[in-house]
Design a protein around this motif. Structure first.
Motif, short mmCIF file in Angstrom:
data_model
loop_
_atom_site.label_atom_id
_atom_site.label_comp_id
_atom_site.label_asym_id
_atom_site.label_seq_id
_atom_site.Cartn_x
_atom_site.Cartn_y
_atom_site.Cartn_z
N ALA A 1 0.71 -1.21 0.19
CA ALA A 1 -0.12 -0.20 0.00
C ALA A 1 0.83 1.49 0.05
N ASN A 2 2.02 1.17 0.20
CA ASN A 2 3.22 2.17 0.32
C ASN A 2 4.02 2.25 -0.77
N ALA A 3 3.84 1.92 -2.10
CA ALA A 3 4.57 1.90 -3.13
C ALA A 3 4.90 3.43 -3.67
N LYS A 4 3.77 4.14 -3.51
CA LYS A 4 4.23 5.73 -3.60
C LYS A 4 5.18 6.27 -2.75
N ASP A 5 5.21 5.90 -1.38
CA ASP A 5 6.17 6.33 -0.69
C ASP A 5 7.52 5.80 -0.83
N ALA A 6 7.44 4.45 -1.18
CA ALA A 6 8.75 3.54 -1.44
C ALA A 6 9.41 4.28 -2.69
N ALA A 7 8.67 4.92 -3.70
CA ALA A 7 9.35 5.35 -4.93
C ALA A 7 9.79 6.80 -4.50
N GLU A 8 8.82 7.40 -3.59
CA GLU A 8 9.52 8.89 -3.18
C GLU A 8 10.78 8.74 -2.24
N HIS A 9 10.70 7.47 -1.54
CA HIS A 9 12.27 7.32 -0.78
C HIS A 9 13.25 7.19 -1.83
N LEU A 10 13.21 6.63 -2.75
CA LEU A 10 14.31 6.54 -3.67
C LEU A 10 14.47 7.86 -4.12
N LYS A 11 13.81 8.42 -4.49
CA LYS A 11 13.88 9.71 -5.23
C LYS A 11 14.85 10.67 -4.19
N LEU A 12 14.26 10.87 -3.03
CA LEU A 12 14.90 11.52 -1.90
C LEU A 12 16.29 11.15 -1.66
N SER B 1 19.65 13.26 -2.09
CA SER B 1 20.61 13.67 -0.91
C SER B 1 22.10 12.98 -1.26
N ALA B 2 21.93 11.88 -2.16
CA ALA B 2 23.36 11.40 -2.52
C ALA B 2 23.89 12.36 -3.37
N GLU B 3 23.35 13.04 -4.36
CA GLU B 3 23.98 13.76 -5.43
C GLU B 3 24.39 15.02 -4.69
N LYS B 4 23.82 15.50 -3.59
CA LYS B 4 24.24 16.54 -2.78
C LYS B 4 25.67 16.24 -2.05
N GLY B 5 25.88 14.90 -2.17
CA GLY B 5 27.37 14.53 -1.34
C GLY B 5 26.70 13.83 0.20
N ASP B 6 25.88 13.46 0.43
CA ASP B 6 25.55 12.87 1.67
C ASP B 6 25.90 11.42 1.94
N ALA B 7 26.86 11.26 2.49
CA ALA B 7 27.53 9.95 2.63
C ALA B 7 26.49 8.81 2.88
N LYS B 8 25.79 9.19 3.99
CA LYS B 8 24.75 8.06 4.50
C LYS B 8 23.76 7.56 3.29
N SER B 9 23.35 8.60 2.41
CA SER B 9 22.31 8.15 1.41
C SER B 9 23.33 7.52 0.39
N GLN B 10 24.62 7.79 0.24
CA GLN B 10 25.26 7.10 -0.88
C GLN B 10 25.51 5.69 -0.49
N LEU B 11 25.69 5.67 0.74
CA LEU B 11 26.02 4.07 1.16
C LEU B 11 24.35 3.47 1.20
N ARG B 12 23.50 4.20 1.62
CA ARG B 12 22.05 3.38 1.53
C ARG B 12 21.79 3.03 0.04
N LEU B 13 22.05 3.83 -1.06
CA LEU B 13 21.77 3.49 -2.34
C LEU B 13 22.64 2.34 -2.79
N ALA B 14 23.81 2.44 -2.53
CA ALA B 14 24.76 1.38 -2.73
C ALA B 14 24.13 -0.24 -2.28
N GLU B 15 23.85 0.17 -0.94
CA GLU B 15 23.16 -1.28 -0.29
C GLU B 15 21.97 -1.85 -1.07
N LEU B 16 21.17 -0.71 -1.33
CA LEU B 16 20.09 -1.15 -2.06
C LEU B 16 20.33 -1.72 -3.42
N ASP B 17 21.06 -1.20 -4.03
CA ASP B 17 21.70 -1.81 -5.45
C ASP B 17 22.27 -2.97 -5.30
N PHE B 18 23.02 -3.29 -4.27
CA PHE B 18 23.75 -4.64 -4.00
C PHE B 18 22.73 -5.70 -3.86
#
Length: 191
Positions: free
Chosen positions: A155-166, A170-187
Motif C-alpha cells: 500500500a506504500n508503493a508511492k512512498d517507497a518510490a519517493e524514498h528512492l527519489k529523496l 541527498s546522494a547527489e548533494k554528497g550525503d555519505a549516508k544516502s550514498q551508502l544506502r543507495l549502494a546497499e539497495l543496489d547490491f
C-alpha cells in the motif's frame, strides 16, 4: 496622459501601503516577542495577532505556543492547531514541519504516517532541512515494508518510490549516508 499619471499614482500608493503594512507587521512581531519574553502575554497576543493580520506568518507560530501553554489566552490545543494551519497556508515551512510532528512524527504508522508525510513533504518542498531528513526516514520505512512484500508495504508503493527519489537527491548533494544506502539497495537488488 492624465490617465497614465493617475494609474502610476495609484500603483505608487499601493506599493507604499504594502510596504508600510509589512513594516508595521514586522514591528508588531518584534513587540510581540518582547512582550512575550517579559511575560506580558495579553500584550504579546494582541501584537502577534496584528502582525499576523499584517502578513507575518511567523507570528502564528508564537500564537500556537501561547494557545498550547495557555499564556494570555485560554489553553486550547485545537485553536493552536488552527494557527499552525494558518501559518502553513502562508507558506511557513516550520509550521508544516511542526504539524507533522504534532501528528506523530517519525514514530507514526499507517494512516497517521500518511498524514505526517503530507506535512513533512510540504515543509521539505519549502526547504526545511529537518523535514527533508525525517521525510526520507519515513519513506524509507515504507520502502522497507514494500520491498519485504508485506501487505502494508504494498500500500506504500508511492512512498517507497519517493524514498528512492529523496535518497538519490541527498546522494547527489554528497550525503555519505544516502550514498551508502543507495549502494546497499543496489547490491541487494532493491534499488
Amino acid at each position: 496622459m492624465r490617465r497614465i499619471i493617475s494609474i502610476s499614482a495609484a500603483l505608487f500608493v499601493a506599493v507604499v501601503v504594502s510596504i508600510s503594512s509589512a513594516i508595521a507587521g514586522n514591528l508588531d512581531f518584534e513587540q510581540g516577542k518582547a512582550a512575550h519574553l517579559q511575560k506580558d502575554f495579553v500584550k504579546a497576543h494582541e501584537t502577534f495577532l496584528r502582525a499576523y493580520n499584517s502578513g507575518d506568518a511567523q507570528a502564528a507560530l508564537w500564537l500556537v505556543s501561547m494557545y498550547a501553554a495557555g499564556h494570555g489566552v485560554k489553553k486550547d490545543l485545537k485553536t493552536g492547531l488552527e494557527w499552525y494551519e494558518k501559518a502553513v497556508s502562508r507558506g511557513n515551512a516550520e509550521a508544516a514541519f511542526r504539524l507533522g510532528q504534532w501528528k506523530g512524527g517519525v514514530w507514526s504508522s499507517g494512516k497517521q504516517r500518511e498524514e505526517v508525510i503530507k506535512w513533512y513533504r510540504m515543509a521539505a518542498e519549502r526547504g526545511h532541512k529537518k523535514a527533508q531528513k525525517d521525510l526520507q526516514y519515513l519513506t524509507q520505512k515504507a520502502f522497507d515494508e514494500g520491498t519485504k512484500g508485506t501487505s502494508a508495504g504494498k500500500a506504500n508503493a508511492k512512498d517507497a518510490a519517493e524514498h528512492l527519489k529523496l535518497l538519490q537527491q541527498s546522494a547527489e548533494k554528497g550525503d555519505a549516508k544516502s550514498q551508502l544506502r543507495l549502494a546497499e539497495l543496489d547490491f541487494t537488488g532493491r534499488g
